[in-house]
Scaffold this motif. Structure first.
Motif, PDB file in Angstrom:
ATOM      1  N   GLU A  38      61.899  64.542  25.567  1.00 34.85           N
ATOM      2  CA  GLU A  38      62.061  64.245  26.993  1.00 34.85           C
ATOM      3  C   GLU A  38      63.157  65.114  27.609  1.00 34.85           C
ATOM      4  N   SER A  39      64.184  65.406  26.839  1.00 32.68           N
ATOM      5  CA  SER A  39      65.322  66.162  27.351  1.00 32.68           C
ATOM      6  C   SER A  39      65.010  67.643  27.535  1.00 32.68           C
ATOM      7  N   VAL A  40      64.104  68.185  26.711  1.00 31.28           N
ATOM      8  CA  VAL A  40      63.871  69.638  26.751  1.00 31.28           C
ATOM      9  C   VAL A  40      62.514  70.020  27.326  1.00 31.28           C
ATOM     10  N   LYS A  41      61.666  69.046  27.653  1.00 33.16           N
ATOM     11  CA  LYS A  41      60.290  69.378  28.040  1.00 33.16           C
ATOM     12  C   LYS A  41      60.201  70.240  29.291  1.00 33.16           C
ATOM     13  N   ASN A  42      61.207  70.200  30.140  1.00 34.74           N
ATOM     14  CA  ASN A  42      61.188  71.039  31.337  1.00 34.74           C
ATOM     15  C   ASN A  42      61.879  72.379  31.128  1.00 34.74           C
ATOM     16  N   LYS A  43      62.451  72.566  29.932  1.00 35.27           N
ATOM     17  CA  LYS A  43      63.143  73.818  29.624  1.00 35.27           C
ATOM     18  C   LYS A  43      62.346  74.671  28.642  1.00 35.27           C
ATOM     19  N   TYR A  44      61.607  74.016  27.757  1.00 32.93           N
ATOM     20  CA  TYR A  44      60.865  74.709  26.726  1.00 32.93           C
ATOM     21  C   TYR A  44      59.417  74.233  26.693  1.00 32.93           C
ATOM     22  N   GLU A  45      58.537  75.164  26.365  1.00 30.06           N
ATOM     23  CA  GLU A  45      57.192  74.800  25.935  1.00 30.06           C
ATOM     24  C   GLU A  45      57.306  74.364  24.480  1.00 30.06           C
ATOM     25  N   LEU A  46      56.820  73.167  24.149  1.00 28.11           N
ATOM     26  CA  LEU A  46      56.865  72.672  22.776  1.00 28.11           C
ATOM     27  C   LEU A  46      55.520  72.899  22.103  1.00 28.11           C
ATOM     28  N   VAL A  47      55.559  73.433  20.903  1.00 29.08           N
ATOM     29  CA  VAL A  47      54.363  73.714  20.113  1.00 29.08           C
ATOM     30  C   VAL A  47      54.537  73.083  18.739  1.00 29.08           C
ATOM     31  N   LEU A  48      53.487  72.449  18.239  1.00 26.43           N
ATOM     32  CA  LEU A  48      53.498  71.879  16.891  1.00 26.43           C
ATOM     33  C   LEU A  48      52.830  72.858  15.941  1.00 26.43           C
ATOM     34  N   LEU A  49      53.483  73.156  14.821  1.00 23.85           N
ATOM     35  CA  LEU A  49      52.912  74.015  13.779  1.00 23.85           C
ATOM     36  C   LEU A  49      53.080  73.289  12.451  1.00 23.85           C
TER      37      LEU A  49
ATOM     38  N   GLU B 135      50.065  85.009   8.230  1.00 25.43           N
ATOM     39  CA  GLU B 135      48.851  84.879   9.043  1.00 25.43           C
ATOM     40  C   GLU B 135      48.941  83.723  10.022  1.00 25.43           C
ATOM     41  N   ILE B 136      49.475  82.592   9.579  1.00 24.50           N
ATOM     42  CA  ILE B 136      49.506  81.434  10.476  1.00 24.50           C
ATOM     43  C   ILE B 136      50.503  81.646  11.614  1.00 24.50           C
ATOM     44  N   PHE B 137      51.550  82.415  11.372  1.00 21.31           N
ATOM     45  CA  PHE B 137      52.489  82.712  12.452  1.00 21.31           C
ATOM     46  C   PHE B 137      51.875  83.703  13.439  1.00 21.31           C
ATOM     47  N   ASP B 138      51.141  84.676  12.923  1.00 27.06           N
ATOM     48  CA  ASP B 138      50.444  85.607  13.812  1.00 27.06           C
ATOM     49  C   ASP B 138      49.409  84.876  14.657  1.00 27.06           C
ATOM     50  N   LYS B 139      48.679  83.953  14.042  1.00 25.38           N
ATOM     51  CA  LYS B 139      47.678  83.182  14.786  1.00 25.38           C
ATOM     52  C   LYS B 139      48.330  82.294  15.836  1.00 25.38           C
ATOM     53  N   THR B 140      49.472  81.719  15.478  1.00 24.85           N
ATOM     54  CA  THR B 140      50.192  80.870  16.424  1.00 24.85           C
ATOM     55  C   THR B 140      50.580  81.662  17.665  1.00 24.85           C
ATOM     56  N   LEU B 141      51.144  82.838  17.467  1.00 27.26           N
ATOM     57  CA  LEU B 141      51.549  83.675  18.601  1.00 27.26           C
ATOM     58  C   LEU B 141      50.342  84.071  19.448  1.00 27.26           C
ATOM     59  N   GLU B 142      49.226  84.333  18.790  1.00 34.34           N
ATOM     60  CA  GLU B 142      48.007  84.685  19.522  1.00 34.34           C
ATOM     61  C   GLU B 142      47.507  83.502  20.354  1.00 34.34           C
ATOM     62  N   ILE B 143      47.553  82.306  19.779  1.00 38.05           N
ATOM     63  CA  ILE B 143      47.052  81.109  20.465  1.00 38.05           C
ATOM     64  C   ILE B 143      47.942  80.749  21.651  1.00 38.05           C
ATOM     65  N   ILE B 144      49.252  80.800  21.461  1.00 42.68           N
ATOM     66  CA  ILE B 144      50.158  80.372  22.534  1.00 42.68           C
ATOM     67  C   ILE B 144      50.486  81.496  23.511  1.00 42.68           C
ATOM     68  N   LYS B 145      50.025  82.710  23.155  1.00 43.63           N
ATOM     69  CA  LYS B 145      50.215  83.865  24.048  1.00 43.63           C
ATOM     70  C   LYS B 145      51.699  84.111  24.363  1.00 43.63           C
ATOM     71  N   ARG B 146      52.488  84.129  23.300  1.00 45.48           N
ATOM     72  CA  ARG B 146      53.910  84.444  23.406  1.00 45.48           C
ATOM     73  C   ARG B 146      54.246  85.577  22.455  1.00 45.48           C
ATOM     74  N   SER B 147      55.300  86.287  22.769  1.00 49.24           N
ATOM     75  CA  SER B 147      55.835  87.271  21.837  1.00 49.24           C
ATOM     76  C   SER B 147      56.784  86.560  20.884  1.00 49.24           C
ATOM     77  N   PRO B 148      57.006  87.101  19.686  1.00 51.18           N
ATOM     78  CA  PRO B 148      57.957  86.465  18.760  1.00 51.18           C
ATOM     79  C   PRO B 148      59.337  86.288  19.374  1.00 51.18           C
ATOM     80  N   ALA B 149      59.749  87.237  20.207  1.00 54.36           N
ATOM     81  CA  ALA B 149      61.091  87.189  20.792  1.00 54.36           C
ATOM     82  C   ALA B 149      61.273  86.027  21.760  1.00 54.36           C
TER      83      ALA B 149
END
Length: 206
Positions: free
Chosen positions: A95-106, A144-158
Motif C-alpha cells: 500500500e505504501s509503495v504502489k503509487n511509486k513502483y510498479e510491483l511484479v511477482l516473479l 531465461e526467466i529474467f529475460d522473459k520477465t523484462l520482455e513481458i513487463i516491457k522494462r529495461s534491467p536498469a
C-alpha cells in the motif's frame, strides 16, 4: 536509500510468504505412512516431480495424484491456508509503495498454487504482472526467466529492482543488469543490499 527505479520485482516464497523453502515436502511426508516415504523420496528426488510441476510439465492435479492425494483441490487449499504464512508486513508495504513502483511477482511455483495464494490473501491487485515458472516454462536462477520477465513487463534491467531470498537468483538478476536486494530470511552472506523485513525494504527504497 535506492532511488530512480520504476519497477520492483518480488519473489513469493521467502519474501511475501515467510516460508523460504515452502513446507510442501515435509507436509507430504506427514500425510502418508512411513512405509510410503521411500516412494515419495523417489518421486521428489529422483523423478523431480515437484520441479516438473513448477516448470509446467505436469498439472497440479497430476502432480498431487501421483504423490497419492485423492483430492487435489482440497489438498492445495489445506496446504496454502494452513501451512504457509503471509508476511504481516507485505500488505502495508504494498500500500505504501504502489503509487511509486510498479510491483511484479516473479516466482518458481505451480501455476494454480500461485493463483490461489494471491487470491486467498487478496494481494493479486498489487501486481501489474505475475511471472510464474510453470507458465513461462523456465525457472530461477536461469537467465531465461529474467529475460522473459523484462520482455513481458516491457522494462529495461536498469529500471528494475529485484528482491529475493536466494543469492543464486540475485546473481542471475545482476547478470542481466538488474539491481538487487536480498530479503535475508536464511542468514545468507551477500555482498550487496540486504533487508530482514518489509519495513527495512521500505526504508531502503521508499
Amino acid at each position: 536509500m535506492i532511488k530512480g527505479y520504476k519497477t520492483l520485482i518480488l519473489d513469493m516464497y521467502g519474501v511475501i510468504i515467510e516460508e523460504s523453502k515452502g513446507n510442501f515436502i515435509p507436509y507430504t511426508y506427514s500425510h502418508f505412512s512411513e512405509s510410503e516415504h521411500e516412494r515419495l523420496a523417489r518421486l521428489f528426488k529422483q523423478e523431480q516431480l515437484f520441479t516438473k510441476a513448477g516448470n509446467g510439465e505436469i498439472g497440479h492435479c497430476e502432480f498431487l495424484q501421483t504423490l497419492g492425494y485423492d483430492d487435489c483441490e482440497s489438498t492445495m487449499k489445506d496446504y496454502i491456508e494452513n501451512h504457509l504464512t503471509l508476511d504481516k508486513g507485505f500488505i502495508r508495504f504494498a500500500e505504501s509503495v504502489k503509487n511509486k513502483y510498479e510491483l511484479v511477482l516473479l516466482s518458481n511455483d505451480i501455476a494454480e498454487w500461485s493463483e490461489y495464494i494471491t487470491a486467498y490473501y487478496g494481494i493479486e491487485k498489487y501486481f501489474s504482472h505475475k511471472i510464474i515458472s510453470a507458465n513461462v516454462k523456465c525457472r530461477k536462477p536461469s537467465l531465461e526467466i529474467f529475460d522473459k520477465t523484462l520482455e513481458i513487463i516491457k522494462r529495461s534491467p536498469a529500471e528494475c529492482i529485484f528482491v529475493d531470498n536466494s543469492t543464486k537468483n540475485l546473481h542471475s538478476a545482476e547478470e542481466v543488469g538488474m539491481s538487487t536486494v536480498l530479503f535475508n530470511r536464511d542468514n545468507e552472506h551477500f555482498d550487496g543490499a540486504e533487508v530482514y523485513s518489509f519495513d527495512e525494504l521500505y526504508r531502503l527504497i521508499g
